[in-house]
Design a protein around this motif. Sequence first.
Motif, PDB file in Angstrom:
ATOM      1  N   ILE A 184       0.846  -1.183   0.000  1.00  0.00           N
ATOM      2  CA  ILE A 184       0.000   0.000   0.000  1.00  0.00           C
ATOM      3  C   ILE A 184       0.887   1.241   0.000  1.00  0.00           C
ATOM      4  O   ILE A 184       1.824   1.344   0.794  1.00  0.00           O
TER       5      ILE A 184
ATOM      6  N   VAL B  70      -1.857  -1.027  -3.952  1.00  0.00           N
ATOM      7  CA  VAL B  70      -3.014  -0.173  -3.731  1.00  0.00           C
ATOM      8  C   VAL B  70      -2.526   1.177  -3.213  1.00  0.00           C
ATOM      9  O   VAL B  70      -1.589   1.242  -2.413  1.00  0.00           O
TER      10      VAL B  70
ATOM     11  N   ALA C  56      -3.538   5.252  -1.740  1.00  0.00           N
ATOM     12  CA  ALA C  56      -4.524   6.128  -1.101  1.00  0.00           C
ATOM     13  C   ALA C  56      -3.890   7.499  -0.911  1.00  0.00           C
ATOM     14  O   ALA C  56      -2.673   7.661  -1.059  1.00  0.00           O
TER      15      ALA C  56
ATOM     16  N   ILE D 217      -7.103   1.675  -6.716  1.00  0.00           N
ATOM     17  CA  ILE D 217      -7.648   2.624  -5.747  1.00  0.00           C
ATOM     18  C   ILE D 217      -8.910   2.025  -5.134  1.00  0.00           C
ATOM     19  O   ILE D 217      -9.844   1.669  -5.850  1.00  0.00           O
TER      20      ILE D 217
ATOM     21  N   ALA E  53     -10.719   6.212  -0.715  1.00  0.00           N
ATOM     22  CA  ALA E  53      -9.294   6.120  -0.366  1.00  0.00           C
ATOM     23  C   ALA E  53      -8.648   7.492  -0.255  1.00  0.00           C
ATOM     24  O   ALA E  53      -7.558   7.732  -0.770  1.00  0.00           O
TER      25      ALA E  53
ATOM     26  N   THR F 149      -8.594   0.208   1.973  1.00  0.00           N
ATOM     27  CA  THR F 149      -7.323   0.026   1.276  1.00  0.00           C
ATOM     28  C   THR F 149      -6.681  -1.293   1.683  1.00  0.00           C
ATOM     29  O   THR F 149      -6.168  -2.035   0.836  1.00  0.00           O
TER      30      THR F 149
END
Length: 200
Positions: A74, A116, A118, A146, A150, A185
């Motif tokens: 992330i 991912v 954010a 996404i 987020a 997320t």
Amino acid sequence: MPLNVLAINCTLKASGESSTQRMLDLVVEAFKALDINTSSVRLAELNIKPGVTSDEGDGDDWPDLRQQIIDADILILGTPIWLGQPSSVCKRALERMDAFLEETDDKGRMPSYGKVAAIAVVGNEDGAHHVSAELYQALNDVGFSIAPNAVAYWVGEAMGSTDFIDLKEVPKQVADAIAMLARNTAHLADLLKNQPYPGE
């Protein structure tokens, strides 16, 4: 395997306290509450050279940061709003990630596939939706996924002098948005880690 979060602080301040750091600290704490490993980097402390490749030569700190981005599940980009835009160092990081478009594997997947992203935004005037929209599109262009909701943001009164770091308490709406950002997320990152995109 546990998830890993990398939070990148795109404040223009090379050191010291900042509203962006305060917001990112809250986001990081939300991920820690979900038993997710976290680390943070302040871009203004590094020598991120201009360019659109993964290595712009001697003294460029981007290759090491690029590896941290790829190793994370992330990515959180935190930026202040300046002149209604993401900070210049934030834009530089996005420009450097443009290299991902040419760095695909044998199935056509960029190194950011399955990762991912954010957003965290702070400012003392309007513009959080505009800034998050710019960052969403750029991050998606270079391969990040996404999750819903987020983004966490705070903006103060237009032309006011109060910054996020000056608030005695975090508004409930901001705290709720941070919690949702972390939950959604992390959920998407876990799904993608266990079932990657197929590629070509």
